[in-house]
Write an enzyme that holds these catalytic residues in place. Structure first.
Site, PDB file in Angstrom:
ATOM      1  N   GLU A 116      32.664 -43.407 -10.015  1.00  0.00           N
ATOM      2  CA  GLU A 116      33.935 -43.775 -10.636  1.00  0.00           C
ATOM      3  C   GLU A 116      34.991 -43.729  -9.542  1.00  0.00           C
ATOM      4  O   GLU A 116      35.673 -42.727  -9.330  1.00  0.00           O
ATOM      5  CB  GLU A 116      34.302 -42.837 -11.788  1.00  0.00           C
ATOM      6  CG  GLU A 116      35.478 -43.384 -12.590  1.00  0.00           C
ATOM      7  CD  GLU A 116      35.953 -42.440 -13.670  1.00  0.00           C
ATOM      8  OE1 GLU A 116      35.773 -42.750 -14.854  1.00  0.00           O
ATOM      9  OE2 GLU A 116      36.523 -41.381 -13.314  1.00  0.00           O
ATOM     10  N   GLU A 122      35.560 -34.229 -20.098  1.00  0.00           N
ATOM     11  CA  GLU A 122      36.018 -34.293 -18.717  1.00  0.00           C
ATOM     12  C   GLU A 122      37.372 -33.618 -18.513  1.00  0.00           C
ATOM     13  O   GLU A 122      38.395 -34.117 -18.992  1.00  0.00           O
ATOM     14  CB  GLU A 122      36.139 -35.758 -18.281  1.00  0.00           C
ATOM     15  CG  GLU A 122      36.602 -35.938 -16.843  1.00  0.00           C
ATOM     16  CD  GLU A 122      36.667 -37.398 -16.428  1.00  0.00           C
ATOM     17  OE1 GLU A 122      36.727 -37.656 -15.208  1.00  0.00           O
ATOM     18  OE2 GLU A 122      36.651 -38.284 -17.311  1.00  0.00           O
TER      19      GLU A 122
END
Length: 272
Positions: free
Chosen positions: A248, A154
């Site tokens: 998220e 990420e």
């Protein structure tokens, strides 16, 4: 087909983070199933903090999948990163993530490397730090491959890491690795900070994207900010994305309403 997922955090030390549910695992899974999510993504203190047999039974009973497992507790609790100047700490970081890969593989779910990538230390050498990151990702990517799952890397925004901040740089970096089993996580919140155009970045880097974190511009659930959702949905359609959109986001105004808003936005904009 794009699939929906909701985050569940089981680590008290990261309770201020962008996770939808904080309650016990069974209660959170039950709520996710009732709302119609396809899967959960969860964050645990370690690979042995949750019994895999019990989790399997819980997910099967709820007709949910495990979308991914986070590794952030390795940094938050143990201070481990793949780019620490201390080789012993880097070794421990690889071991921690390896265990999470093996745990996730039981459910055909990838592990995510976000904060455990670390940073260039003050006064440190950037090239050397990126070499350490490449070594770690290559080693872990091969472990993931041998267990028939991907490893997800990420890019984070500039306020969270000084390594790789956008999808273009992420794709270039992953292409330099000696493994093809590491994919990008496109986090819409981080992208809102770093990308000049979210949909164009998604189109350009689509082949590298293996997972997506769904949050609005302010990291509230999608629909509570100013992200151009329709344009992102069109871009995902253009790249034939068939993975998870995992929420998220901060549990604003509370976990239940955040989850409801997330699945509402998913069904409106992304459900095929």
């Amino acid at each position: 087909m794009i699939k929906s997922a909701v985050t569940i955090a089981l680590v008290p030390q990261i309770k201020t983070g962008p996770w939808i549910y904080w309650e016990n695992l069974e209660a959170s899974v039950t709520k996710a199933a009732q709302l119609g999510f396809d899967a959960i993504e969860f964050f645990t203190a370690s690979a042995d903090a949750v019994d895999s047999t019990a989790l399997t039974q819980l997910l099967e009973r709820s007709n949910l999948n495990l979308a991914a497992v986070g590794t952030g507790a390795g940094k938050v609790i143990q201070g481990l990163t793949l780019t620490d100047p201390n080789p012993e700490i880097r070794k421990q970081a690889v071991a921690f993530i390896s265990d999470m890969i093996l745990f996730g593989a039981k459910f055909k779910a990838p592990a995510i490397i976000g904060s455990m990538q670390g940073n260039v230390a003050p006064g440190g050498d950037r090239s050397q730090t990126l070499e350490w990151l490449a070594e770690g990702l290559t080693s872990l990517g091969k472990i993931a491959e041998s267990n028939e799952v991907n490893l997800i890397y990420e890019p984070l925004n500039r306020y969270e890491t000084n390594l790789i901040n956008n999808l273009n740089d992420g794709t270039e970096f992953l292409n330099s690795l000696k493994t093809r089993n590491v994919k990008l996580l496109a986090d819409l919140f981080h992208m809102n900070i770093e990308e000049s155009s979210l949909p164009e970045s998604i189109r350009k880097n689509g082949v590298a994207i293996g997972h997506i974190h769904l949050a609005d511009s302010n990291r509230h659930p999608m629909g509570f900010g100013h992200t151009a959702v329709l344009e992102i949905a069109a871009a995902l359609k253009d790249i034939n994305y068939e993975g998870y959109l995992s929420a998220e986001a901060f549990p604003w105004p509370n976990p239940d309403e955040a989850a409801q808003q997330t699945i509402k936005a998913f069904n409106q904009f992304f459900k095929n």
